[in-house]
Design a protein around this motif. Structure first.
Motif, PDB file in Angstrom:
ATOM      1  N   PHE A  30      -8.068 -44.827 -12.079  1.00 23.94           N
ATOM      2  CA  PHE A  30      -6.659 -45.446 -12.121  1.00 23.94           C
ATOM      3  C   PHE A  30      -6.620 -46.301 -13.627  1.00 23.94           C
ATOM      4  N   LEU A  31      -7.514 -46.773 -14.218  1.00 25.17           N
ATOM      5  CA  LEU A  31      -7.486 -47.512 -15.582  1.00 25.17           C
ATOM      6  C   LEU A  31      -7.145 -46.576 -16.611  1.00 25.17           C
ATOM      7  N   HIS A  32      -7.514 -45.227 -16.613  1.00 26.25           N
ATOM      8  CA  HIS A  32      -7.094 -44.247 -17.371  1.00 26.25           C
ATOM      9  C   HIS A  32      -5.535 -43.953 -17.218  1.00 26.25           C
ATOM     10  N   ASP A  33      -5.172 -43.749 -15.944  1.00 27.95           N
ATOM     11  CA  ASP A  33      -3.970 -43.395 -15.555  1.00 27.95           C
ATOM     12  C   ASP A  33      -3.141 -44.764 -15.945  1.00 27.95           C
TER      13      ASP A  33
ATOM     14  N   TYR B  20      -7.784 -53.016  -8.245  1.00 24.32           N
ATOM     15  CA  TYR B  20      -6.978 -52.110  -8.039  1.00 24.32           C
ATOM     16  C   TYR B  20      -5.775 -51.700  -8.977  1.00 24.32           C
ATOM     17  N   ALA B  21      -4.937 -50.818  -9.043  1.00 24.03           N
ATOM     18  CA  ALA B  21      -3.901 -50.413  -9.761  1.00 24.03           C
ATOM     19  C   ALA B  21      -2.839 -51.282  -9.355  1.00 24.03           C
ATOM     20  N   PRO B  22      -1.720 -51.624 -10.300  1.00 20.72           N
ATOM     21  CA  PRO B  22      -0.557 -52.450 -10.182  1.00 20.72           C
ATOM     22  C   PRO B  22       0.427 -51.648  -9.216  1.00 20.72           C
ATOM     23  N   TRP B  23       0.155 -50.442  -8.919  1.00 23.97           N
ATOM     24  CA  TRP B  23       1.122 -49.525  -7.998  1.00 23.97           C
ATOM     25  C   TRP B  23       0.629 -49.760  -6.690  1.00 23.97           C
TER      26      TRP B  23
END
Length: 189
Positions: A6-9, A28-31
């Protein structure tokens, strides 16, 4: 997909370096945060008594220790075996790293865990507040980041390698780099 893709995303979606660093620190990702919506949680807790630091009690254990360290060791070995068998069967890692790291810390370092979701640190070792960070076999780096606002005196870094072998290092907070920033960085030598 690794648990850090998710960091690359985030980079591909145009998030700033600070946003990406914050996501790396919290894991975790913001979304994904929509599932932990603060307003929703506050609405659910409306009318409930507010916890204070003094009222945080261990959940399901005796003063932060498991009821039986022998039973906890057996559970730990069973979980490691299950994670290893899952990997051998599927080629994918079972995402239980944080819990495995904390159970290992209980057994190996004498971590006395706080109640579930207690803010600031994960527990205590020899009366010092400790934050535990687990590095999974999926991660090539031995570096971790923690929020500098965390209420901990020591950082315990647990590394689980691709052979499901564990090692850990307890580091004093003063030895972490990035003291003036939003995050502190530690490394397992």
């Amino acid at each position: 997909m690794s648990d850090w893709d998710f960091l690359h995303d985030m980079h591909d979606r145009g998030y700033s370096a600070d946003d990406i660093a914050a996501a790396a620190a919290c894991g975790y990702a913001p979304w994904e945060a929509k599932y932990i919506d603060r307003q929703w949680a506050e609405e659910q807790l409306e009318g409930e008594p507010q916890d204070t630091a003094a009222s945080i009690q261990p959940v399901g254990s005796r003063e932060g220790f498991p009821f039986s360290i022998l039973e906890q060791t057996e559970i730990f070995l069973d979980l490691v075996d299950c994670a290893e068998r899952h990997f051998e069967n599927t080629g994918r890692y079972l995402q239980v790293w944080g819990e495995l790291g904390e159970i290992y810390a209980e057994i190996k370092f004498g971590l006395r865990r706080h109640a579930t979701h207690a803010p600031g640190s994960d527990g205590t070792i020899d009366g010092k507040r400790v934050e535990v960070k687990t590095i999974s076999p999926e991660k090539a780096s031995d570096h971790v980041m923690v929020k500098s606002q965390g209420n901990f005196e020591k950082l315990l870094i647990i590394r689980i390698d691709r052979h499901f072998q564990f090692q850990g290092k307890l580091i004093d907070r003063s030895q972490l780099s990035g003291g003036a920033g939003k995050y502190l960085k530690g490394r397992l030598p």
